[in-house]
Enzyme design. Structure first.
Site, PDB file in Angstrom:
ATOM      1  CB  CYS A 142     -12.709  -1.905  14.571  1.00 39.63           C
ATOM      2  SG  CYS A 142     -14.058  -1.188  15.478  1.00 39.63           S
ATOM      3  NE  ARG A 177      -1.610   6.854   0.584  1.00 38.11           N
ATOM      4  CZ  ARG A 177      -1.369   6.969  -0.909  1.00 38.11           C
ATOM      5  NH1 ARG A 177      -2.003   7.889  -1.673  1.00 38.11           N
ATOM      6  NH2 ARG A 177      -0.030   6.758  -1.180  1.00 38.11           N
ATOM      7  CB  SER A 178      -9.572   2.818   2.041  1.00 38.96           C
ATOM      8  OG  SER A 178      -9.384   2.023   3.356  1.00 38.96           O
ATOM      9  CG  ASP A 200      -3.230   5.149  -3.416  1.00 33.87           C
ATOM     10  OD1 ASP A 200      -2.320   5.482  -4.187  1.00 33.87           O
ATOM     11  OD2 ASP A 200      -4.308   5.779  -3.496  1.00 33.87           O
TER      12      ASP A 200
HETATM   13  P1  NAD Z   1     -11.267   0.324  -0.758  1.00 32.15           P
HETATM   14  O1  NAD Z   1     -11.390  -0.054  -1.971  1.00 32.15           O
HETATM   15  O2  NAD Z   1     -11.669   1.487  -0.145  1.00 32.15           O
HETATM   16  O3  NAD Z   1      -9.425   0.655  -0.731  1.00 32.15           O
HETATM   17  C1  NAD Z   1      -8.475  -0.080  -1.622  1.00 32.15           C
HETATM   18  C2  NAD Z   1      -7.297   0.548  -1.515  1.00 32.15           C
HETATM   19  O4  NAD Z   1      -6.361  -0.397  -2.040  1.00 32.15           O
HETATM   20  C3  NAD Z   1      -7.072   1.799  -2.249  1.00 32.15           C
HETATM   21  O5  NAD Z   1      -6.205   2.503  -1.518  1.00 32.15           O
HETATM   22  C4  NAD Z   1      -6.539   1.418  -3.333  1.00 32.15           C
HETATM   23  O6  NAD Z   1      -5.604   2.634  -3.779  1.00 32.15           O
HETATM   24  C5  NAD Z   1      -5.693   0.278  -3.114  1.00 32.15           C
HETATM   25  N1  NAD Z   1      -5.146  -0.297  -4.130  1.00 32.15           N
HETATM   26  C6  NAD Z   1      -6.113  -1.163  -5.091  1.00 32.15           C
HETATM   27  N2  NAD Z   1      -5.373  -1.834  -5.847  1.00 32.15           N
HETATM   28  C7  NAD Z   1      -4.076  -1.572  -5.676  1.00 32.15           C
HETATM   29  C8  NAD Z   1      -2.969  -1.968  -6.170  1.00 32.15           C
HETATM   30  N3  NAD Z   1      -2.662  -2.832  -7.191  1.00 32.15           N
HETATM   31  N4  NAD Z   1      -1.723  -1.554  -5.450  1.00 32.15           N
HETATM   32  C9  NAD Z   1      -1.718  -0.730  -4.483  1.00 32.15           C
HETATM   33  N5  NAD Z   1      -2.769  -0.261  -3.905  1.00 32.15           N
HETATM   34  C10 NAD Z   1      -3.836  -0.551  -4.617  1.00 32.15           C
HETATM   35  O7  NAD Z   1     -11.246  -0.847   0.231  1.00 32.15           O
HETATM   36  P2  NAD Z   1     -11.131  -1.073   1.812  1.00 32.15           P
HETATM   37  O8  NAD Z   1     -12.425  -0.592   2.472  1.00 32.15           O
HETATM   38  O9  NAD Z   1     -10.084  -0.399   2.295  1.00 32.15           O
HETATM   39  O10 NAD Z   1     -10.823  -2.569   2.075  1.00 32.15           O
HETATM   40  C11 NAD Z   1      -9.858  -3.449   1.560  1.00 32.15           C
HETATM   41  C12 NAD Z   1     -10.185  -4.557   1.696  1.00 32.15           C
HETATM   42  O11 NAD Z   1      -9.894  -4.814   3.183  1.00 32.15           O
HETATM   43  C13 NAD Z   1     -11.271  -5.435   1.328  1.00 32.15           C
HETATM   44  O12 NAD Z   1     -10.939  -6.782   1.034  1.00 32.15           O
HETATM   45  C14 NAD Z   1     -11.984  -5.336   2.543  1.00 32.15           C
HETATM   46  O13 NAD Z   1     -12.941  -6.495   2.790  1.00 32.15           O
HETATM   47  C15 NAD Z   1     -11.037  -5.816   3.736  1.00 32.15           C
HETATM   48  N6  NAD Z   1     -11.330  -5.244   4.999  1.00 32.15           N
HETATM   49  C16 NAD Z   1     -11.109  -6.011   5.981  1.00 32.15           C
HETATM   50  C17 NAD Z   1     -11.376  -5.779   7.156  1.00 32.15           C
HETATM   51  C18 NAD Z   1     -11.235  -6.686   8.247  1.00 32.15           C
HETATM   52  O14 NAD Z   1     -11.395  -6.298   9.677  1.00 32.15           O
HETATM   53  N7  NAD Z   1     -10.660  -7.877   8.102  1.00 32.15           N
HETATM   54  C19 NAD Z   1     -12.111  -4.479   7.561  1.00 32.15           C
HETATM   55  C20 NAD Z   1     -12.238  -3.430   6.614  1.00 32.15           C
HETATM   56  C21 NAD Z   1     -11.960  -3.856   5.233  1.00 32.15           C
END
Ligand code: NAD
Length: 308
Positions: A142, A177-178, A200
């Site tokens: 999504c 890159r999650s 990432d």
């Molecule tokens: P996660 O923790 O699994 O992944 C975070 C990613 O960011 C990783 O790839 C990490 O390496 C990277 N990262 C962290 N610090 C960094 C930096 N300084 N420089 C570059 N890359 C960096 O988190 P996620 O599940 O992917 O979620 C990320 C964000 O997105 C959260 O805030 C979450 O709430 C949001 N999110 C929003 C939605 C939406 O629909 N709005 C849906 C899912 C997640």
């Protein structure tokens, strides 16, 4: 300042209206079950929000609170229950690999989040249909799908170019890159023709379909570059770093950049509008609209109402 701020509510409105009309006209009541097995207040909030949005569009949403250890059995029950059209789980549950296992426990015919192995594999390999006769489109995760719909809405996708190649010529950075959002998003954008820098904490990769987009699906290359080197090349910068401390420096951005943030924290600096042509501060409402869109699609697949 000539930056235009585009709110997710604006992009989601037409999808939601379409879903609402479709449900009303066809007199159907698709049912989505959400499993909550953690105490995360953010997950609870997301569940409340999903419930409200579903009620407005005519989707029946049922939140089932279960223990972590019960969850797998409850997913299996819902997989087999004909009255349930879609299943979603609020992650993290156990965290790590056990959550990946749980994602694949959801039947692909009920997986509204598009997180089971088949759908994720198909995104990475640019396989757009679930079946050989190409009647059932794959379910796309999504939030990556929400980002694509936003890019279509604001015209980053070029409709003059044939479908499947409409990002050819665009350079895009995805800062995350999650496996849930950043990697599938980078893959989808590259499969649609873009050159994507995937950033990432460990480094930078480039996702492309090669020169002249000759490849059928994207390839990935590790590159020895810095954020300072790649960001000024990007027409679009999409951020998803889950911490308020992270800020993408406005000074690095190309003049007229399209800036999109999907993180729950504000990843762009306060002066982003001095450099961006379009700024999208959040995507959440489009994500929920995509959840409902996926649900309707699965409802139809379960009832053999396919595209052809
Ligand atoms: P996660 O923790 O699994 O992944 C975070 C990613 O960011 C990783 O790839 C990490 O390496 C990277 N990262 C962290 N610090 C960094 C930096 N300084 N420089 C570059 N890359 C960096 O988190 P996620 O599940 O992917 O979620 C990320 C964000 O997105 C959260 O805030 C979450 O709430 C949001 N999110 C929003 C939605 C939406 O629909 N709005 C849906 C899912 C997640």
């Amino acid at each position: 300042m000539s930056c235009k701020t585009i709110l997710a509510s604006k992009v989601s409105a037409s999808f939601r209206n379409q879903i609402k009309e479709d449900i009303k006209e066809r007199n159907i009541k698709p049912k989505l079950v959400g499993f909550l097995a953690n105490e995360d207040p953010a997950a609870m909030k997301y569940a409340e929000w999903t419930s409200k949005t579903c009620a407005e569009t005519g989707v029946e949403f049922e939140l089932r609170k279960v223990t972590k250890l019960e969850l797998e059995g409850k997913i299996t029950e819902a997989n087999e229950d004909k009255s349930v059209n879609g299943i979603m789980v609020y992650y993290p549950v156990f965290g790590g690999k056990q959550d990946l296992y749980l994602q694949s426990c959801v039947s692909e015919l009920k997986d509204v989040e598009g997180l089971c192995h088949k759908f994720v594999h198909n995104v990475y390999h640019n396989i757009r249909f679930m079946d050989d006769t190409e009647t059932m489109k794959c379910i796309i995760p999504c939030t990556p799908l929400a980002c694509v719909k936003i890019l279509e809405y604001i015209g980053v996708y070029n409709p003059v170019i044939p479908y499947g190649n409409r990002l050819y010529g665009r350079t895009i950075a995805v800062i995350n890159r999650s496996e849930i959002v950043g990697r599938p998003l980078a893959a989808m954008l590259a499969n649609d023709g873009a050159k994507v820098f995937s950033v990432d904490v460990n480094g930078i990769q480039v996702f492309t379909r090669g020169t002249g987009i000759k490849l059928a699906h994207h390839q990935v290359e590790d590159i020895d570059a810095t954020v300072e080197e790649i960001i000024p090349q990007c027409d679009v910068v999409i951020t998803g770093v889950p911490t308020p401390k992270y800020k993408m420096p406005t000074s690095l951005l190309k003049d007229g950049v399209v800036a999109i943030n999907f993180s729950s924290s504000a990843n762009f600096e306060d002066d982003i509008k001095s450099k961006a042509s379009i700024f999208v501060p959040s995507v959440g409402k489009v994500t929920v609209a995509m959840l409902e869109r996926n649900l309707l699609r699965l409802h139809d697949y379960q009832n053999n109402l396919t595209e052809k």
